[in-house]
Design an enzyme around this catalytic site. Sequence first.
Site, mmCIF file in Angstrom:
data_model
loop_
_atom_site.group_PDB
_atom_site.id
_atom_site.type_symbol
_atom_site.label_atom_id
_atom_site.label_comp_id
_atom_site.label_asym_id
_atom_site.label_seq_id
_atom_site.Cartn_x
_atom_site.Cartn_y
_atom_site.Cartn_z
ATOM 1 C CD GLU A 125 43.586 36.279 32.898
ATOM 2 O OE1 GLU A 125 43.490 37.514 33.095
ATOM 3 O OE2 GLU A 125 42.601 35.553 32.673
ATOM 4 C CG HIS A 181 39.742 37.493 28.138
ATOM 5 N ND1 HIS A 181 41.071 37.885 28.089
ATOM 6 C CD2 HIS A 181 39.460 37.285 29.450
ATOM 7 C CE1 HIS A 181 41.551 37.921 29.316
ATOM 8 N NE2 HIS A 181 40.614 37.564 30.147
#
Length: 293
Positions: A162, A196
């Site tokens: 990430e 997300h």
Amino acid sequence: RGQDGRKEKGVENIKTMWELGTVFPIPYWLSIVICTFLAGAYVGSIYLWNVVYRSEKERRRLGNRDDPWTIRRRFASVGLACAVGLGVMFLAAGPQVSMGDVLWAMGIRTDATVLLAATLPLASVMLLFAGPLLHLVLDGDLQLPDFDVYCARNLLVCPLTEEFVFRACVVPLFLAGGASRTTAVYASPLFFGLAHLHHVLAGKPVVMCLFQLLYTTVFGWISTYLFIRTGHLIAPFVAHAFCNYMGFPDFAGGYRHDKRLLILPAYVLGLAGFFLLTPYLTLPGLYDNDVYS
């Protein structure tokens, strides 16, 4: 690689190159398009296996994010997303920019400041968690986790991949397009936060997903700040891994604790220490940061 090494290769200084717009010579609109693509590629890679596996049994396993079988496949997916991100960075680089300079701009460095970048920013984030850390110590729950597939996901693969995509790739491109450092700190994490929201597709309640969007965006501000200040990818990586280990602070548990007179002041002092000391712990000069300083 220091500045002398870059001069020997005929490249004056990556900071000067940055100001001339020749590291990643792209317009602002294109930087937004590429950053959106990278965020989509990262999330989309997680669902790539839905195309590969079509049986009902396999689909059920893919729907369980905690199934080790699913976790291992997602490791491969996000690894592919990182490879795509790296390829995009090299394609976006100017024709006279070396591979080493691209990696340097991405914060992938092996110089003598790596150890500082892995410790001082972590120390600042630990201040932010002073209350929860004290809570764990008092309860005797502060311990190293068992290294299994879940630990590898939470503390290694997810933080590393990430941060690679959303910091090492997105932030340099965002800045190269003409965004200011302040805009990069506050706006680029939106790509991270919005990424997300795919949890809605996995069946999470919308309210929980919106809370996660807020939480991940706030963390993204901190992570991007650490990246820009230090010029090192390892700084936001270790901070991200630590935050994953700690989880969201248990404010209610701290308030109900029989030693709350110790825990609650630790929350306040830790928060104050974070805001007061982080600018000094992340001074660009400490890290030979000639890209973002």
